[in-house]
Scaffold this motif. Structure first.
Motif, PDB file in Angstrom:
ATOM      1  N   ASP A 280       0.852  -1.190   0.000  1.00 33.40           N
ATOM      2  CA  ASP A 280       0.000   0.000   0.000  1.00 33.40           C
ATOM      3  C   ASP A 280       0.892   1.246   0.000  1.00 33.40           C
ATOM      4  OD1 ASP A 280      -1.791   2.075   0.523  1.00 33.40           O
ATOM      5  OD2 ASP A 280      -3.037   0.848   1.846  1.00 33.40           O
ATOM      6  N   ALA A 281       0.836   2.000  -1.076  1.00 35.81           N
ATOM      7  CA  ALA A 281       1.712   3.170  -1.220  1.00 35.81           C
ATOM      8  C   ALA A 281       1.428   4.245  -0.184  1.00 35.81           C
ATOM      9  CB  ALA A 281       1.570   3.752  -2.622  1.00 35.81           C
ATOM     10  N   ARG A 282       0.257   4.206   0.453  1.00 37.76           N
ATOM     11  CA  ARG A 282      -0.068   5.229   1.453  1.00 37.76           C
ATOM     12  C   ARG A 282       0.869   5.180   2.646  1.00 37.76           C
ATOM     13  NH1 ARG A 282      -6.224   4.104   2.657  1.00 37.76           N
ATOM     14  NH2 ARG A 282      -5.367   1.977   2.537  1.00 37.76           N
ATOM     15  N   ARG A 283       1.518   4.018   2.885  1.00 40.85           N
ATOM     16  CA  ARG A 283       2.411   3.940   4.036  1.00 40.85           C
ATOM     17  C   ARG A 283       3.633   4.851   3.870  1.00 40.85           C
ATOM     18  NH1 ARG A 283       3.765  -0.698   6.292  1.00 40.85           N
ATOM     19  NH2 ARG A 283       1.971  -1.823   5.441  1.00 40.85           N
ATOM     20  N   PHE A 284       3.900   5.318   2.651  1.00 36.20           N
ATOM     21  CA  PHE A 284       5.043   6.202   2.414  1.00 36.20           C
ATOM     22  C   PHE A 284       4.662   7.681   2.509  1.00 36.20           C
ATOM     23  CE2 PHE A 284       5.809   2.206   0.112  1.00 36.20           C
ATOM     24  CZ  PHE A 284       6.869   1.761   0.893  1.00 36.20           C
ATOM     25  N   ARG A 285       3.366   7.983   2.570  1.00 36.92           N
ATOM     26  CA  ARG A 285       2.869   9.313   2.902  1.00 36.92           C
ATOM     27  C   ARG A 285       3.425  10.393   1.961  1.00 36.92           C
ATOM     28  NH1 ARG A 285       0.484   9.017   7.750  1.00 36.92           N
ATOM     29  NH2 ARG A 285       0.876  11.199   8.302  1.00 36.92           N
ATOM     30  N   MET A 286       3.452  10.074   0.670  1.00 36.75           N
ATOM     31  CA  MET A 286       4.027  10.983  -0.321  1.00 36.75           C
ATOM     32  C   MET A 286       2.984  11.979  -0.833  1.00 36.75           C
ATOM     33  SD  MET A 286       7.006   9.675  -0.229  1.00 36.75           S
ATOM     34  CE  MET A 286       8.054  10.151  -1.617  1.00 36.75           C
ATOM     35  N   THR A 287       3.461  13.139  -1.233  1.00 36.47           N
ATOM     36  CA  THR A 287       2.565  14.122  -1.835  1.00 36.47           C
ATOM     37  C   THR A 287       2.004  13.613  -3.155  1.00 36.47           C
ATOM     38  OG1 THR A 287       4.056  15.837  -0.956  1.00 36.47           O
ATOM     39  CG2 THR A 287       2.330  16.536  -2.491  1.00 36.47           C
ATOM     40  N   LEU A 288       2.885  13.081  -4.006  1.00 30.20           N
ATOM     41  CA  LEU A 288       2.514  12.773  -5.382  1.00 30.20           C
ATOM     42  C   LEU A 288       3.041  11.408  -5.790  1.00 30.20           C
ATOM     43  CD1 LEU A 288       2.845  15.294  -8.327  1.00 30.20           C
ATOM     44  CD2 LEU A 288       3.589  12.939  -8.587  1.00 30.20           C
ATOM     45  N   GLY A 289       2.142  10.556  -6.275  1.00 29.95           N
ATOM     46  CA  GLY A 289       2.523   9.291  -6.889  1.00 29.95           C
ATOM     47  C   GLY A 289       2.290   9.375  -8.382  1.00 29.95           C
ATOM     48  N   PHE A 290       3.115   8.658  -9.148  1.00 32.21           N
ATOM     49  CA  PHE A 290       2.980   8.752 -10.609  1.00 32.21           C
ATOM     50  C   PHE A 290       3.246   7.399 -11.261  1.00 32.21           C
ATOM     51  CE2 PHE A 290       7.433   9.467  -9.729  1.00 32.21           C
ATOM     52  CZ  PHE A 290       8.095   8.762 -10.716  1.00 32.21           C
ATOM     53  N   SER A 291       2.698   7.252 -12.440  1.00 33.64           N
ATOM     54  CA  SER A 291       2.897   6.040 -13.233  1.00 33.64           C
ATOM     55  C   SER A 291       3.731   6.379 -14.462  1.00 33.64           C
ATOM     56  CB  SER A 291       1.543   5.469 -13.678  1.00 33.64           C
ATOM     57  OG  SER A 291       0.880   6.393 -14.539  1.00 33.64           O
ATOM     58  N   GLY A 292       4.194   5.335 -15.143  1.00 39.02           N
ATOM     59  CA  GLY A 292       4.863   5.536 -16.434  1.00 39.02           C
ATOM     60  C   GLY A 292       6.361   5.421 -16.416  1.00 39.02           C
ATOM     61  N   GLY A 293       6.989   5.441 -15.262  1.00 41.81           N
ATOM     62  CA  GLY A 293       8.441   5.358 -15.200  1.00 41.81           C
ATOM     63  C   GLY A 293       8.914   3.969 -14.812  1.00 41.81           C
ATOM     64  N   ALA A 294      10.192   3.717 -14.993  1.00 42.36           N
ATOM     65  CA  ALA A 294      10.799   2.470 -14.539  1.00 42.36           C
ATOM     66  C   ALA A 294      10.930   2.509 -13.022  1.00 42.36           C
ATOM     67  CB  ALA A 294      12.178   2.309 -15.174  1.00 42.36           C
ATOM     68  N   PRO A 295      11.114   1.358 -12.370  1.00 39.11           N
ATOM     69  CA  PRO A 295      11.321   1.358 -10.920  1.00 39.11           C
ATOM     70  C   PRO A 295      12.463   2.285 -10.519  1.00 39.11           C
ATOM     71  CG  PRO A 295      10.951  -0.875 -11.690  1.00 39.11           C
ATOM     72  CD  PRO A 295      11.078  -0.023 -12.915  1.00 39.11           C
ATOM     73  N   HIS A 296      12.179   3.169  -9.578  1.00 41.51           N
ATOM     74  CA  HIS A 296      13.154   4.103  -9.020  1.00 41.51           C
ATOM     75  C   HIS A 296      13.710   5.086 -10.048  1.00 41.51           C
ATOM     76  CE1 HIS A 296      12.718   1.672  -5.491  1.00 41.51           C
ATOM     77  NE2 HIS A 296      13.149   0.606  -6.136  1.00 41.51           N
ATOM     78  N   ALA A 297      12.937   5.332 -11.089  1.00 43.49           N
ATOM     79  CA  ALA A 297      13.353   6.330 -12.082  1.00 43.49           C
ATOM     80  C   ALA A 297      13.546   7.691 -11.431  1.00 43.49           C
ATOM     81  CB  ALA A 297      12.323   6.422 -13.201  1.00 43.49           C
ATOM     82  N   GLU A 298      12.732   8.003 -10.430  1.00 44.18           N
ATOM     83  CA  GLU A 298      12.813   9.301  -9.764  1.00 44.18           C
ATOM     84  C   GLU A 298      14.172   9.543  -9.107  1.00 44.18           C
ATOM     85  OE1 GLU A 298      10.514   6.434  -7.021  1.00 44.18           O
ATOM     86  OE2 GLU A 298      10.608   6.914  -9.156  1.00 44.18           O
ATOM     87  N   ASP A 299      14.888   8.456  -8.787  1.00 46.29           N
ATOM     88  CA  ASP A 299      16.215   8.609  -8.182  1.00 46.29           C
ATOM     89  C   ASP A 299      17.205   9.325  -9.111  1.00 46.29           C
ATOM     90  OD1 ASP A 299      15.188   7.216  -6.070  1.00 46.29           O
ATOM     91  OD2 ASP A 299      16.337   5.382  -6.414  1.00 46.29           O
ATOM     92  N   THR A 300      16.937   9.282 -10.393  1.00 47.43           N
ATOM     93  CA  THR A 300      17.854   9.866 -11.380  1.00 47.43           C
ATOM     94  C   THR A 300      17.493  11.310 -11.726  1.00 47.43           C
ATOM     95  OG1 THR A 300      16.561   9.139 -13.313  1.00 47.43           O
ATOM     96  CG2 THR A 300      18.115   7.564 -12.380  1.00 47.43           C
ATOM     97  N   TRP A 301      16.496  11.870 -11.062  1.00 53.05           N
ATOM     98  CA  TRP A 301      15.989  13.184 -11.449  1.00 53.05           C
ATOM     99  C   TRP A 301      16.576  14.344 -10.640  1.00 53.05           C
ATOM    100  CZ3 TRP A 301       9.987  12.058 -11.520  1.00 53.05           C
ATOM    101  CH2 TRP A 301       9.720  11.123 -12.548  1.00 53.05           C
ATOM    102  N   GLU A 302      17.490  14.112  -9.732  1.00 55.66           N
ATOM    103  CA  GLU A 302      17.974  15.204  -8.886  1.00 55.66           C
ATOM    104  C   GLU A 302      18.492  16.365  -9.737  1.00 55.66           C
ATOM    105  OE1 GLU A 302      20.724  16.113  -4.966  1.00 55.66           O
ATOM    106  OE2 GLU A 302      20.718  14.097  -5.853  1.00 55.66           O
ATOM    107  N   GLY A 303      18.010  17.562  -9.426  1.00 54.38           N
ATOM    108  CA  GLY A 303      18.398  18.751 -10.163  1.00 54.38           C
ATOM    109  C   GLY A 303      17.548  19.026 -11.375  1.00 54.38           C
TER     110      GLY A 303
END
Length: 270
Positions: free
Chosen positions: A162-185
């Motif tokens: 259940d993604a709610r346990r991470f209490r994130m502002t925004l969840g999104f679809s369409g990327g590879a696993p952990h794609a967001e890790d590569t977005w810094e900056g």
């Protein structure tokens, strides 16, 4: 060539009081300090230390709504009963925030100390930070890909997490696993807002809490560490999952909006 799926907002969640259950939102208004009404209040113990989901899951089944226009706060309990009162500010207080920084605020008078203290069997006070969204951890927005949550479930031999346990502002679809890790900056345009990704979220024991009743069970922190190991964050070395973001341009965001990444990372300013 198979087309790359668009990045799309699938969930938005907020909580008016840090430590209570998150509430799904169809759309939100994002300011430079965060979503309007999000993390507007904190709960502290007798010594003025933050009481977050890590320390107690007693309030996971409670939700809160702050109507800034009327200055009233409503807390809805798991049995459906609700407590509503005008926000009346009392004594000043400096809240110890994970021994990382302090948050200045004012104690909120009224029924809140009794309501929250009864749930945990110790003195608890509700605090209104002086700054808007004063209860956010480090940055005003957090992002997490659905594929990252699915990867955690797959690696852990679970049907789902259940993604709610991470209490994130925004969840999104369409990327590879952990794609967001590569977005810094990098700059992200979503809805009417523009964000800049600032780095990874260091997870704490709060992710082990069931998002509905606050109980333990799924040892999410250990499961993430089991396949991701430890990494470096602003808060030091730890288990990383999801990313923070700053708000470059305020605006409205809705479920279904597309996330558009810039081509190159922007220069970071901390």
């Amino acid at each position: 060539m198979t087309p790359v799926p668009a990045l799309q907002v699938t969930s938005l969640t907020t909580t008016a009081i840090k430590g209570l259950g998150v509430v799904p939102r169809d759309e939100v208004e994002l300011t430079r300090t965060g979503v309007v009404g999000d993390r507007a209040f904190l709960l502290v113990d007798a010594e003025g230390n933050l009481l977050s989901m890590t320390r107690t899951g007693a309030w996971a089944g409670h939700t809160a709504h702050y109507a800034s226009e009327s200055g009233t706060l409503t807390v809805t309990c798991p049995d459906g009963t609700a407590v509503t009162d005008e926000v009346r500010l009392g004594a000043a207080l400096e809240v110890d925030f994970f021994r990382h920084h302090t948050v200045p605020g004012r104690v909120v008078e009224g029924p809140w100390a009794g309501l929250f203290s009864d749930r945990v069997g110790q003195p608890v006070r509700l605090v209104r930070p002086d700054a808007d969204n004063g209860g956010v951890d480090l940055r005003p927005v957090t992002l997490l890909g659905d594929a990252s949550v699915a990867e955690l479930a797959r690696r852990s031999d679970l049907d789902a997490v259940d993604a709610r346990r991470f209490r994130m502002t925004l969840g999104f679809s369409g990327g590879a696993p952990h794609a967001e890790d590569t977005w810094e900056g990098r700059t992200v345009r979503v809805g009417g807002a523009v964000l800049r990704v600032e780095g990874p979220v260091k997870r704490c024991g709060a992710v082990n809490r069931d998002p509905v009743d606050g109980s333990g069970g799924v040892r999410a922190l250990s499961l993430i560490k089991g396949y991701r190991g430890l990494g470096q964050s602003t808060l030091g070395r730890g288990v990383l999952f999801g990313v923070y973001a700053d708000v470059l341009a305020p605006g409205r965001i809705a479920v279904g909006d597309t996330l558009e990444l810039d081509a190159e990372p922007a220069a970071l300013s901390h």
